[in-house]
Design a protein around this motif. Sequence first.
Motif, PDB file in Angstrom:
ATOM      1  N   ALA A  14       0.821  -1.216   0.000  1.00 19.17           N
ATOM      2  CA  ALA A  14       0.000   0.000   0.000  1.00 19.17           C
ATOM      3  C   ALA A  14       0.853   1.264   0.000  1.00 19.17           C
ATOM      4  O   ALA A  14       0.481   2.262  -0.624  1.00 19.17           O
ATOM      5  CB  ALA A  14      -0.941  -0.011   1.209  1.00 19.17           C
ATOM      6  N   LEU A  15       1.988   1.238   0.698  1.00 15.65           N
ATOM      7  CA  LEU A  15       2.841   2.422   0.733  1.00 15.65           C
ATOM      8  C   LEU A  15       3.394   2.741  -0.654  1.00 15.65           C
ATOM      9  O   LEU A  15       3.415   3.903  -1.081  1.00 15.65           O
ATOM     10  CB  LEU A  15       3.985   2.212   1.730  1.00 15.65           C
ATOM     11  N   ALA A  16       3.830   1.723  -1.364  1.00 15.71           N
ATOM     12  CA  ALA A  16       4.340   1.928  -2.722  1.00 15.71           C
ATOM     13  C   ALA A  16       3.241   2.426  -3.649  1.00 15.71           C
ATOM     14  O   ALA A  16       3.471   3.294  -4.502  1.00 15.71           O
ATOM     15  CB  ALA A  16       4.950   0.642  -3.254  1.00 15.71           C
ATOM     16  N   ARG A  17       2.043   1.894  -3.485  1.00 20.09           N
ATOM     17  CA  ARG A  17       0.939   2.328  -4.347  1.00 20.09           C
ATOM     18  C   ARG A  17       0.534   3.773  -4.048  1.00 20.09           C
ATOM     19  O   ARG A  17       0.174   4.522  -4.959  1.00 20.09           O
ATOM     20  CB  ARG A  17      -0.246   1.372  -4.192  1.00 20.09           C
ATOM     21  N   ASP A  73      15.224  -1.613  -9.350  1.00 20.71           N
ATOM     22  CA  ASP A  73      14.645  -1.206  -8.069  1.00 20.71           C
ATOM     23  C   ASP A  73      14.583  -2.402  -7.133  1.00 20.71           C
ATOM     24  O   ASP A  73      14.402  -3.548  -7.573  1.00 20.71           O
ATOM     25  CB  ASP A  73      13.235  -0.637  -8.274  1.00 20.71           C
ATOM     26  N   ILE A  74      14.694  -2.109  -5.834  1.00 19.00           N
ATOM     27  CA  ILE A  74      14.700  -3.172  -4.835  1.00 19.00           C
ATOM     28  C   ILE A  74      13.306  -3.549  -4.372  1.00 19.00           C
ATOM     29  O   ILE A  74      13.115  -4.542  -3.677  1.00 19.00           O
ATOM     30  CB  ILE A  74      15.588  -2.760  -3.639  1.00 19.00           C
ATOM     31  N   SER A  75      12.292  -2.758  -4.765  1.00 19.14           N
ATOM     32  CA  SER A  75      10.919  -3.001  -4.353  1.00 19.14           C
ATOM     33  C   SER A  75      10.181  -3.863  -5.379  1.00 19.14           C
ATOM     34  O   SER A  75      10.040  -3.474  -6.546  1.00 19.14           O
ATOM     35  CB  SER A  75      10.170  -1.670  -4.183  1.00 19.14           C
ATOM     36  N   GLU A  76       9.693  -5.013  -4.950  1.00 20.97           N
ATOM     37  CA  GLU A  76       8.927  -5.870  -5.843  1.00 20.97           C
ATOM     38  C   GLU A  76       7.655  -5.173  -6.316  1.00 20.97           C
ATOM     39  O   GLU A  76       7.250  -5.307  -7.477  1.00 20.97           O
ATOM     40  CB  GLU A  76       8.575  -7.177  -5.138  1.00 20.97           C
ATOM     41  N   THR A  77       7.008  -4.412  -5.411  1.00 23.65           N
ATOM     42  CA  THR A  77       5.787  -3.704  -5.801  1.00 23.65           C
ATOM     43  C   THR A  77       6.080  -2.671  -6.862  1.00 23.65           C
ATOM     44  O   THR A  77       5.349  -2.556  -7.850  1.00 23.65           O
ATOM     45  CB  THR A  77       5.138  -3.035  -4.573  1.00 23.65           C
ATOM     46  N   PHE A  78       7.143  -1.891  -6.678  1.00 22.57           N
ATOM     47  CA  PHE A  78       7.486  -0.873  -7.673  1.00 22.57           C
ATOM     48  C   PHE A  78       7.812  -1.513  -9.029  1.00 22.57           C
ATOM     49  O   PHE A  78       7.411  -1.004 -10.073  1.00 22.57           O
ATOM     50  CB  PHE A  78       8.670  -0.041  -7.201  1.00 22.57           C
ATOM     51  N   VAL A  79       8.562  -2.603  -9.020  1.00 24.05           N
ATOM     52  CA  VAL A  79       8.910  -3.252 -10.285  1.00 24.05           C
ATOM     53  C   VAL A  79       7.640  -3.725 -10.991  1.00 24.05           C
ATOM     54  O   VAL A  79       7.481  -3.550 -12.211  1.00 24.05           O
ATOM     55  CB  VAL A  79       9.887  -4.420 -10.050  1.00 24.05           C
ATOM     56  N   SER A  80       6.703  -4.296 -10.246  1.00 23.75           N
ATOM     57  CA  SER A  80       5.444  -4.747 -10.832  1.00 23.75           C
ATOM     58  C   SER A  80       4.640  -3.575 -11.397  1.00 23.75           C
ATOM     59  O   SER A  80       4.116  -3.642 -12.520  1.00 23.75           O
ATOM     60  CB  SER A  80       4.616  -5.484  -9.775  1.00 23.75           C
ATOM     61  N   ILE A  81       4.551  -2.487 -10.624  1.00 24.39           N
ATOM     62  CA  ILE A  81       3.826  -1.292 -11.087  1.00 24.39           C
ATOM     63  C   ILE A  81       4.482  -0.743 -12.351  1.00 24.39           C
ATOM     64  O   ILE A  81       3.805  -0.418 -13.338  1.00 24.39           O
ATOM     65  CB  ILE A  81       3.793  -0.222  -9.986  1.00 24.39           C
ATOM     66  N   ALA A  88       1.486  -0.702 -20.685  1.00 20.33           N
ATOM     67  CA  ALA A  88       0.333   0.107 -21.093  1.00 20.33           C
ATOM     68  C   ALA A  88       0.744   1.258 -22.009  1.00 20.33           C
ATOM     69  O   ALA A  88      -0.001   1.644 -22.911  1.00 20.33           O
ATOM     70  CB  ALA A  88      -0.380   0.635 -19.857  1.00 20.33           C
ATOM     71  N   ALA A  89       1.932   1.797 -21.759  1.00 20.35           N
ATOM     72  CA  ALA A  89       2.411   2.933 -22.549  1.00 20.35           C
ATOM     73  C   ALA A  89       3.103   2.500 -23.837  1.00 20.35           C
ATOM     74  O   ALA A  89       3.435   3.354 -24.671  1.00 20.35           O
ATOM     75  CB  ALA A  89       3.369   3.780 -21.709  1.00 20.35           C
ATOM     76  N   GLY A  90       3.336   1.214 -23.992  1.00 22.57           N
ATOM     77  CA  GLY A  90       4.087   0.743 -25.150  1.00 22.57           C
ATOM     78  C   GLY A  90       5.536   1.197 -25.124  1.00 22.57           C
ATOM     79  O   GLY A  90       6.164   1.390 -26.171  1.00 22.57           O
ATOM     80  N   ALA A  91       6.078   1.345 -23.903  1.00 24.08           N
ATOM     81  CA  ALA A  91       7.453   1.829 -23.724  1.00 24.08           C
ATOM     82  C   ALA A  91       8.357   0.637 -23.406  1.00 24.08           C
ATOM     83  O   ALA A  91       8.154  -0.042 -22.397  1.00 24.08           O
ATOM     84  CB  ALA A  91       7.523   2.855 -22.600  1.00 24.08           C
ATOM     85  N   PRO A  92       9.374   0.366 -24.212  1.00 20.81           N
ATOM     86  CA  PRO A  92      10.218  -0.810 -24.025  1.00 20.81           C
ATOM     87  C   PRO A  92      11.290  -0.606 -22.954  1.00 20.81           C
ATOM     88  O   PRO A  92      12.476  -0.452 -23.248  1.00 20.81           O
ATOM     89  CB  PRO A  92      10.849  -1.004 -25.400  1.00 20.81           C
ATOM     90  N   VAL A  93      10.867  -0.597 -21.685  1.00 18.91           N
ATOM     91  CA  VAL A  93      11.802  -0.456 -20.571  1.00 18.91           C
ATOM     92  C   VAL A  93      11.992  -1.822 -19.908  1.00 18.91           C
ATOM     93  O   VAL A  93      11.023  -2.537 -19.653  1.00 18.91           O
ATOM     94  CB  VAL A  93      11.298   0.556 -19.524  1.00 18.91           C
ATOM     95  N   ASP A  94      13.234  -2.156 -19.618  1.00 17.06           N
ATOM     96  CA  ASP A  94      13.561  -3.406 -18.938  1.00 17.06           C
ATOM     97  C   ASP A  94      13.676  -3.112 -17.443  1.00 17.06           C
ATOM     98  O   ASP A  94      14.724  -2.695 -16.961  1.00 17.06           O
ATOM     99  CB  ASP A  94      14.882  -3.958 -19.487  1.00 17.06           C
ATOM    100  N   PHE A  95      12.572  -3.321 -16.709  1.00  9.42           N
ATOM    101  CA  PHE A  95      12.591  -3.100 -15.264  1.00  9.42           C
ATOM    102  C   PHE A  95      13.034  -4.369 -14.559  1.00  9.42           C
ATOM    103  O   PHE A  95      12.454  -5.439 -14.753  1.00  9.42           O
ATOM    104  CB  PHE A  95      11.205  -2.670 -14.763  1.00  9.42           C
ATOM    105  N   ARG A  96      14.068  -4.239 -13.733  1.00  8.25           N
ATOM    106  CA  ARG A  96      14.649  -5.382 -13.023  1.00  8.25           C
ATOM    107  C   ARG A  96      14.520  -5.198 -11.509  1.00  8.25           C
ATOM    108  O   ARG A  96      14.549  -4.069 -10.998  1.00  8.25           O
ATOM    109  CB  ARG A  96      16.132  -5.506 -13.344  1.00  8.25           C
ATOM    110  N   LEU A  97      14.458  -6.314 -10.793  1.00  5.52           N
ATOM    111  CA  LEU A  97      14.493  -6.315  -9.338  1.00  5.52           C
ATOM    112  C   LEU A  97      15.934  -6.506  -8.898  1.00  5.52           C
ATOM    113  O   LEU A  97      16.614  -7.435  -9.356  1.00  5.52           O
ATOM    114  CB  LEU A  97      13.624  -7.452  -8.798  1.00  5.52           C
ATOM    115  N   GLY A  98      16.427  -5.615  -8.020  1.00  5.16           N
ATOM    116  CA  GLY A  98      17.805  -5.771  -7.561  1.00  5.16           C
ATOM    117  C   GLY A  98      18.256  -4.651  -6.651  1.00  5.16           C
ATOM    118  O   GLY A  98      17.603  -3.611  -6.537  1.00  5.16           O
TER     119      GLY A  98
END
Length: 218
Positions: A14-17, A73-81, A88-98
């Motif tokens: 909830a905090l991340a959201r 990013d180290i936050s699983e919630t942020f990576v998922s968001i 949704a934006a059609g933006a080819p970004v490779d978001f990684r957890l780490g």
Amino acid sequence: MTDKGYKGISMEGALARWYDASNAKAASRYDEQVAMVRQRAPKGAKVLEVAPGPGYLSIALAATGDYTVTGLDISETFVSIARGKALAAGAPVDFRLGNASAMPFDDDTFDFLICCAAFKNFSDPAGALREMRRVLRPGAGGLILDLRKDVSKQAVDADVARMRMGMVSKLFTRLALRSFLPRRAYTKAEFEALLSGVGFGSYEIRQTPLSLEVELRK
């Protein structure tokens, strides 16, 4: 003991959201950061955003069509968001957890990196700087933007006033920027001390009323 990677409570659930919803209303801030990257990173550059949170800046950079963008990013919630927003934006970004102090990338991978409003929260700041240097290609640069420890009440009030947030979010943000966040942050002299032992070829630290702008060069 394993380093958890951050100071304070984790930005999950909830905090991340809530953070995501609040930052969605401050789009002009990301426009300014995109402009700062475009002044420094050539077209075609591989760009790493360290601690992108919900991913707004990384997605905006990818949307220019000028860069190959990765976010860590180290936050699983942020990576998922962030992954959902990029899709949704059609933006080819490779978001990684780490973890910023143990990045899952090869040496000499990126042409530029940026880290905004997150460095003060790293539990191993020197380790994060060493990793930033390691993953940058020789001669490549980076930019860290973060709150300064000695920020004034007036600078905080001016920054919050321009945020398009609800009243409750503004009150919480103002409280955070005046109290516990500055305690985690650095003065210019403290940041210079961190940089002195991590091997960057050059650096420059500028101060605004609110922030430190740390320019790095490998």
